[in-house]
Design an enzyme around this catalytic site. Structure first.
Site: not given
Length: 331
Positions: A115-117, A135, A167
């Site tokens: 998720v994200c970074t 990202t 994501a």
């Protein structure tokens, strides 16, 4: 003697690191924790683990008390890596130290998600080489530079490469987790999870619509600055390259070369970008019908604007406006 059925739930291990983003960690528990079978039985078990059990710092004013260490990874069907504030200044290169040792415990066949970074961790583990990944849009360029073997897609909400999923920022973790539930147990189960969580089961478009792209002001000075300012003053009028070159007192050939030197793009591309940015601004801040927005931004008809918005942001003008104004004005 009582007998108990084996736990057949899909096991999700959530690997948190120092500086874990609290919201993203909670998203994983919330979405998978809400998934139920037809008779109401939980479909997932979610375990939070860290490279060392104990207190884990978060980005908020509290810590996570994590009971499980990396041994939980060896039992997981899916490993999810949420973001951490240490990802904001990643060093690149392969995984090292305790984190590398933790990943070595994960058996083959396990599904990975970030998720994200958290995608930087999967990239460092070599799991994204030759694959599509995303990202947060602010970090997409850095991910691509540090890990050139990764096919970074900065505009999407999530990517699915089968056993590895990624994501974009924060709330896109909801989209990804719902997608995994949908893949595992079908659309009806995912829709019910979305309903309980009060989120849409699917969001249109990608994160391109969330990237801030205001109409930039002309740079101070520069041989083409006056022509750019003149063009920006009335984006609705037809704009000929010869007219812009004349404003700069140059030949078309010289103007095109200098323009690219000063802006990094061709006059046509620059003008198109200004018009799209202005259209987005009008959709966000006014109730003008879509056809008037298209006209004022110099993009022609409503149909033309819809095509450009779909290509640029992945959503229709009405969908974009609904997201950023929360209303559906007249078409």
């Amino acid at each position: 003697m009582d007998t108990f059925a084996p736990d057949t739930r899909h096991r999700v291990a959530l690997l948190v690191r120092d500086g874990a983003l609290a919201m993203e960690t909670g998203i994983v528990h919330r979405i998978f924790g809400e998934a139920r079978s037809a008779d109401g039985a939980p479909l997932y078990s979610v375990v939070t683990c860290a490279v060392r059990p104990g207190a884990v710092r978060t980005d908020a004013d509290f810590t996570f008390n994590v009971d499980h260490g990396p041994e939980a990874l060896a039992e997981a069907d899916t490993v999810v890596v949420p973001a951490s504030d240490v990802d904001y200044e990643p060093r690149g290169g392969p995984l090292e130290g305790e984190l590398a040792e933790a990943f070595a415990r994960i058996p083959s066949g396990t599904r990975y998600a970030s998720v994200c970074t958290g995608s930087f961790v999967l990239a460092a583990a070599g799991l994204l080489d030759g694959r599509r990944a995303t990202t947060h849009w602010r970090s997409a360029g850095l991910l691509a530079r540090l890990y050139p073997a990764v096919h970074v897609e900065p505009d999407v909400l999530y990517t699915d490469e089968g056993d590895v999923l990624t994501a974009a920022g924060v709330a896109a973790g909801i989209d990804l987790c719902l997608h995994m539930v949908r893949q595992d147990h079908g659309a009806a189960v995912a829709a019910e999870v979305a309903r309980r969580t009060v989120v849409p089961p699917h969001r249109d478009g990608g994160q391109a619509q969330y990237i801030e792209r205001p109409v930039p002001r002309p740079a101070e000075g520069g041989a083409t600055a006056a022509a750019r300012a003149w063009a920006e003053a009335d984006l609705a009028r037809p704009m000929r390259l010869a007219a812009m070159a004349e404003r700069a007192s140059m030949s078309v050939r010289t103007f095109t070369r200098r323009f690219r030197e000063e802006t990094g793009e061709s006059p046509a591309r620059w003008l198109h970008r200004q018009r799209l940015a202005y259209a987005r601004e009008l959709l966000e801040r006014t109730d003008l019908p879509v056809d008037r927005v298209a006209e004022k931004a110099g993009l022609g008809t409503a149909a033309s604007l819809r095509a450009h918005m779909k290509a640029d942001a992945g959503v229709s003008p009405t969908g974009y406006r609904r997201t950023f104004r929360g209303t559906t004005p007249p078409r």
